[in-house]
Design a protein around this motif. Structure first.
Motif, PDB file in Angstrom:
ATOM      1  N   MET A 114       0.857  -1.190   0.000  1.00 52.04           N
ATOM      2  CA  MET A 114       0.000   0.000   0.000  1.00 52.04           C
ATOM      3  C   MET A 114       0.891   1.239   0.000  1.00 52.04           C
ATOM      4  O   MET A 114       2.125   1.136   0.076  1.00 52.04           O
ATOM      5  CB  MET A 114      -0.906  -0.008   1.240  1.00 52.04           C
ATOM      6  CG  MET A 114      -0.151  -0.044   2.552  1.00 52.04           C
ATOM      7  SD  MET A 114      -1.240  -0.350   3.968  1.00 52.04           S
ATOM      8  CE  MET A 114      -0.063  -0.228   5.328  1.00 52.04           C
ATOM      9  N   TYR A 115       0.276   2.400  -0.089  1.00 51.96           N
ATOM     10  CA  TYR A 115       1.061   3.636  -0.034  1.00 51.96           C
ATOM     11  C   TYR A 115       0.190   4.780   0.471  1.00 51.96           C
ATOM     12  O   TYR A 115      -1.042   4.718   0.455  1.00 51.96           O
ATOM     13  CB  TYR A 115       1.619   3.994  -1.431  1.00 51.96           C
ATOM     14  CG  TYR A 115       0.560   4.438  -2.417  1.00 51.96           C
ATOM     15  CD1 TYR A 115       0.241   5.787  -2.584  1.00 51.96           C
ATOM     16  CD2 TYR A 115      -0.135   3.505  -3.187  1.00 51.96           C
ATOM     17  CE1 TYR A 115      -0.744   6.188  -3.477  1.00 51.96           C
ATOM     18  CE2 TYR A 115      -1.111   3.895  -4.087  1.00 51.96           C
ATOM     19  CZ  TYR A 115      -1.407   5.247  -4.219  1.00 51.96           C
ATOM     20  OH  TYR A 115      -2.389   5.640  -5.098  1.00 51.96           O
ATOM     21  N   ASN A 116       0.842   5.800   0.961  1.00 54.19           N
ATOM     22  CA  ASN A 116       0.232   7.112   1.137  1.00 54.19           C
ATOM     23  C   ASN A 116       1.293   8.121   0.716  1.00 54.19           C
ATOM     24  O   ASN A 116       1.992   7.887  -0.258  1.00 54.19           O
ATOM     25  CB  ASN A 116      -0.324   7.330   2.555  1.00 54.19           C
ATOM     26  CG  ASN A 116       0.667   7.040   3.656  1.00 54.19           C
ATOM     27  OD1 ASN A 116       1.867   7.261   3.527  1.00 54.19           O
ATOM     28  ND2 ASN A 116       0.162   6.521   4.765  1.00 54.19           N
ATOM     29  N   ASN A 228       4.852   7.507  -0.415  1.00 57.47           N
ATOM     30  CA  ASN A 228       5.351   6.731   0.727  1.00 57.47           C
ATOM     31  C   ASN A 228       4.846   5.289   0.639  1.00 57.47           C
ATOM     32  O   ASN A 228       3.795   4.949   1.175  1.00 57.47           O
ATOM     33  CB  ASN A 228       4.865   7.396   2.026  1.00 57.47           C
ATOM     34  CG  ASN A 228       5.274   6.623   3.260  1.00 57.47           C
ATOM     35  OD1 ASN A 228       6.290   5.929   3.275  1.00 57.47           O
ATOM     36  ND2 ASN A 228       4.470   6.743   4.317  1.00 57.47           N
ATOM     37  N   PRO A 229       5.586   4.408  -0.054  1.00 60.04           N
ATOM     38  CA  PRO A 229       5.125   3.025  -0.235  1.00 60.04           C
ATOM     39  C   PRO A 229       5.482   2.114   0.943  1.00 60.04           C
ATOM     40  O   PRO A 229       6.535   2.257   1.565  1.00 60.04           O
ATOM     41  CB  PRO A 229       5.870   2.588  -1.496  1.00 60.04           C
ATOM     42  CG  PRO A 229       7.142   3.379  -1.474  1.00 60.04           C
ATOM     43  CD  PRO A 229       6.808   4.701  -0.828  1.00 60.04           C
ATOM     44  N   TYR A 230       4.596   1.163   1.217  1.00 60.61           N
ATOM     45  CA  TYR A 230       4.792   0.171   2.276  1.00 60.61           C
ATOM     46  C   TYR A 230       4.947  -1.211   1.659  1.00 60.61           C
ATOM     47  O   TYR A 230       4.294  -1.538   0.675  1.00 60.61           O
ATOM     48  CB  TYR A 230       3.589   0.139   3.217  1.00 60.61           C
ATOM     49  CG  TYR A 230       3.432   1.338   4.108  1.00 60.61           C
ATOM     50  CD1 TYR A 230       3.694   1.254   5.478  1.00 60.61           C
ATOM     51  CD2 TYR A 230       3.010   2.564   3.592  1.00 60.61           C
ATOM     52  CE1 TYR A 230       3.529   2.344   6.306  1.00 60.61           C
ATOM     53  CE2 TYR A 230       2.852   3.671   4.418  1.00 60.61           C
ATOM     54  CZ  TYR A 230       3.114   3.557   5.773  1.00 60.61           C
ATOM     55  OH  TYR A 230       2.964   4.653   6.587  1.00 60.61           O
ATOM     56  N   GLY A 231       5.805  -2.030   2.275  1.00 60.80           N
ATOM     57  CA  GLY A 231       5.978  -3.404   1.834  1.00 60.80           C
ATOM     58  C   GLY A 231       5.739  -4.371   2.977  1.00 60.80           C
ATOM     59  O   GLY A 231       5.773  -3.992   4.157  1.00 60.80           O
ATOM     60  N   ILE A 232       5.483  -5.637   2.628  1.00 58.16           N
ATOM     61  CA  ILE A 232       5.309  -6.685   3.633  1.00 58.16           C
ATOM     62  C   ILE A 232       6.185  -7.868   3.227  1.00 58.16           C
ATOM     63  O   ILE A 232       6.170  -8.292   2.060  1.00 58.16           O
ATOM     64  CB  ILE A 232       3.819  -7.082   3.774  1.00 58.16           C
ATOM     65  CG1 ILE A 232       3.634  -8.065   4.934  1.00 58.16           C
ATOM     66  CG2 ILE A 232       3.231  -7.619   2.483  1.00 58.16           C
ATOM     67  CD1 ILE A 232       2.174  -8.237   5.351  1.00 58.16           C
ATOM     68  N   PHE A 275      -4.681   4.738   3.604  1.00 59.23           N
ATOM     69  CA  PHE A 275      -3.725   3.944   2.843  1.00 59.23           C
ATOM     70  C   PHE A 275      -4.380   3.492   1.540  1.00 59.23           C
ATOM     71  O   PHE A 275      -5.540   3.082   1.538  1.00 59.23           O
ATOM     72  CB  PHE A 275      -3.267   2.723   3.641  1.00 59.23           C
ATOM     73  CG  PHE A 275      -2.597   3.058   4.938  1.00 59.23           C
ATOM     74  CD1 PHE A 275      -1.239   3.319   4.991  1.00 59.23           C
ATOM     75  CD2 PHE A 275      -3.332   3.110   6.124  1.00 59.23           C
ATOM     76  CE1 PHE A 275      -0.613   3.635   6.198  1.00 59.23           C
ATOM     77  CE2 PHE A 275      -2.714   3.420   7.331  1.00 59.23           C
ATOM     78  CZ  PHE A 275      -1.354   3.681   7.358  1.00 59.23           C
ATOM     79  N   HIS A 276      -3.615   3.550   0.451  1.00 55.85           N
ATOM     80  CA  HIS A 276      -4.120   3.161  -0.863  1.00 55.85           C
ATOM     81  C   HIS A 276      -3.405   1.884  -1.316  1.00 55.85           C
ATOM     82  O   HIS A 276      -2.199   1.737  -1.128  1.00 55.85           O
ATOM     83  CB  HIS A 276      -3.893   4.289  -1.867  1.00 55.85           C
ATOM     84  CG  HIS A 276      -4.515   5.580  -1.456  1.00 55.85           C
ATOM     85  ND1 HIS A 276      -5.826   5.915  -1.762  1.00 55.85           N
ATOM     86  CD2 HIS A 276      -4.015   6.626  -0.728  1.00 55.85           C
ATOM     87  CE1 HIS A 276      -6.104   7.102  -1.248  1.00 55.85           C
ATOM     88  NE2 HIS A 276      -5.027   7.546  -0.618  1.00 55.85           N
ATOM     89  N   LEU A 277      -4.152   0.981  -1.917  1.00 50.18           N
ATOM     90  CA  LEU A 277      -3.605  -0.320  -2.299  1.00 50.18           C
ATOM     91  C   LEU A 277      -2.621  -0.218  -3.460  1.00 50.18           C
ATOM     92  O   LEU A 277      -2.799   0.570  -4.388  1.00 50.18           O
ATOM     93  CB  LEU A 277      -4.743  -1.264  -2.675  1.00 50.18           C
ATOM     94  CG  LEU A 277      -5.657  -1.680  -1.513  1.00 50.18           C
ATOM     95  CD1 LEU A 277      -6.891  -2.389  -2.043  1.00 50.18           C
ATOM     96  CD2 LEU A 277      -4.911  -2.572  -0.535  1.00 50.18           C
TER      97      LEU A 277
END
Length: 283
Positions: A114-116, A228-232, A275-277
């Motif tokens: 996801m990202y914001n 601002n990207p998020y990873g898992i 948060f956006h996918l």
């Protein structure tokens, strides 16, 4: 008189029952083994401070039976916990650090999630005139040349890494009375900026969750520039003995699947999506 039944009769009967009920022992056994268990998730303060984790982990536990304990720290610290065997899966937001984590063999099954975006907030008076700056770097430059303080996370978090990259772009090593390192999570850093009426770089999700309690304003915001990207990522037990890699992958599959995505995209504060996918497997 006792009747002795040939073993073949039992075998054929069992096969018949399985065929009638549609039951498959080979399928059911792994499914039963996958149900339940416990994991430690090392993640960023923004996912916890906003309340997203509370909803996401509760829904995951309900669907999979997996109990997930979250440890919310900066991204750098989260990855260190994973390397030390103190986490089974990470959800973080500093791509450069994440790529190194995977390249060194500590992480596996990595996904974009996801990202914001980041934004600069500060006093409404904006004495540094950062709002009218043509870029984030220019806004930082104006703040550095002014008299208003800037509060840094100072904790090797994803937000701190992004801040440092902007100073590096400017060729500035921030020091002096105007530059204060909090060494705290985003929520505490925002509170400090509020008390000192200072500028600060923040992720939008934490800002949206706290802005009603602060006397600060959004000063510089350009989502495309400050994405601002998020990873898992699952921790690799081939590198970190004891890590529950298989269960971590089950958890990740749920988070990136329809149910997890539904939680993320519908998580809002005051009608705004936090948060956006952006789900996709990394190479």
């Amino acid at each position: 008189m006792h009747r002795v039944t040939h073993p073949l009769v039992f075998i054929l009967s069992a096969v018949f029952c399985l065929a009638v009920t549609g039951t498959s022992l080979a399928v059911d056994a792994p499914a039963a083994q996958a149900k339940g268990g416990s994991l430690i998730l090392a993640t960023t303060t923004s996912t916890q401070a906003t309340g997203l984790l509370d909803v996401l982990l509760a829904k995951c536990s309900e669907a999979t039976g997996i109990s997930v304990k979250a440890v919310a720290v900066g991204t750098g610290r989260a990855l260190e916990l994973a390397k030390n065997g103190d986490a089974d899966v990470v959800m973080v937001h500093a791509r450069t650090l994440e790529d190194v984590f995977v390249a060194e063999g500590f992480g596996t099954n990595a996904y974009d999630l996801m990202y914001n975006d980041f934004l600069i907030v500060g006093p409404a008076s904006d004495t540094a005139l950062a709002k009218s700056a043509p870029s984030a770097a220019a806004a930082f430059g104006r703040i550095a040349s002014g008299s208003t303080k800037f509060i840094s996370r100072g904790d090797r978090s994803g937000t701190h890494e992004r801040e440092l990259s902007i100073w590096k772009e400017l060729g500035i090593v921030p020091t002096g009375f105007w530059y204060v390192e909090a060494g705290q999570g985003m929520a505490e850093t925002l509170k400090m900026a509020d008390e000192m009426q200072a500028y600060v770089l923040t992720d939008r999700a934490t800002w949206l969750s706290m802005r009603g309690k602060l006397h600060l304003s959004a000063i510089y915001e350009k989502p495309d520039e400050l994405k601002n990207p998020y990873g898992i990522i699952a921790v690799n037990n081939a590198k970190v003995p004891g890590a529950k890699t298989d269960l971590a992958i089950v958890f990740i599959d749920w988070v990136i699947g329809p149910q997890g995505q539904d939680v993320i995209k519908n998580f809002k504060i005051d009608g705004e999506q936090l948060f956006h996918l952006a789900v996709g497997k990394r190479k």
